[in-house]
Design a protein around this motif. Structure first.
Motif: not given
Length: 78
Positions: A1, A4, A22, A25, A27-29, A75, A77
């Motif tokens: 991972m 971000v 985010f 999708n 996506i951890s940030y 990323l 994607l």
């Protein structure tokens, strides 16, 4: 991972869109609000040379502004 970080500030519509992107999708940030966190503001300007939000840092690479295609590419994607 990937690591971000999202630099934001209040009343920034592109920042809100980036957070939605985010979340949609999965996506951890980490969010850093430059108006509330002076250390984050110094980091943004001194370390990454950015004076605008959103700025997204992915594994140390800063993407300044609302550059969705570049962020997707970084990323992986696409």
């Amino acid at each position: 991972m990937k690591d971000v970080t999202l630099y934001t500030q209040p009343d920034c519509p592109p920042c809100q869109i980036m957070k939605l992107f985010f979340n949609d999708n999965n996506i951890s940030y980490k969010e850093k609000n430059i108006k509330k966190d002076k250390t984050a503001l110094q980091e943004l300007t001194k370390k990454y040379g950015s004076y605008s939000t959103p700025t997204v840092v992915i594994d140390g690479k800063a993407i300044i502004g609302f550059e969705l295609e570049e962020i997707k590419k970084e990323l992986q994607l696409d």
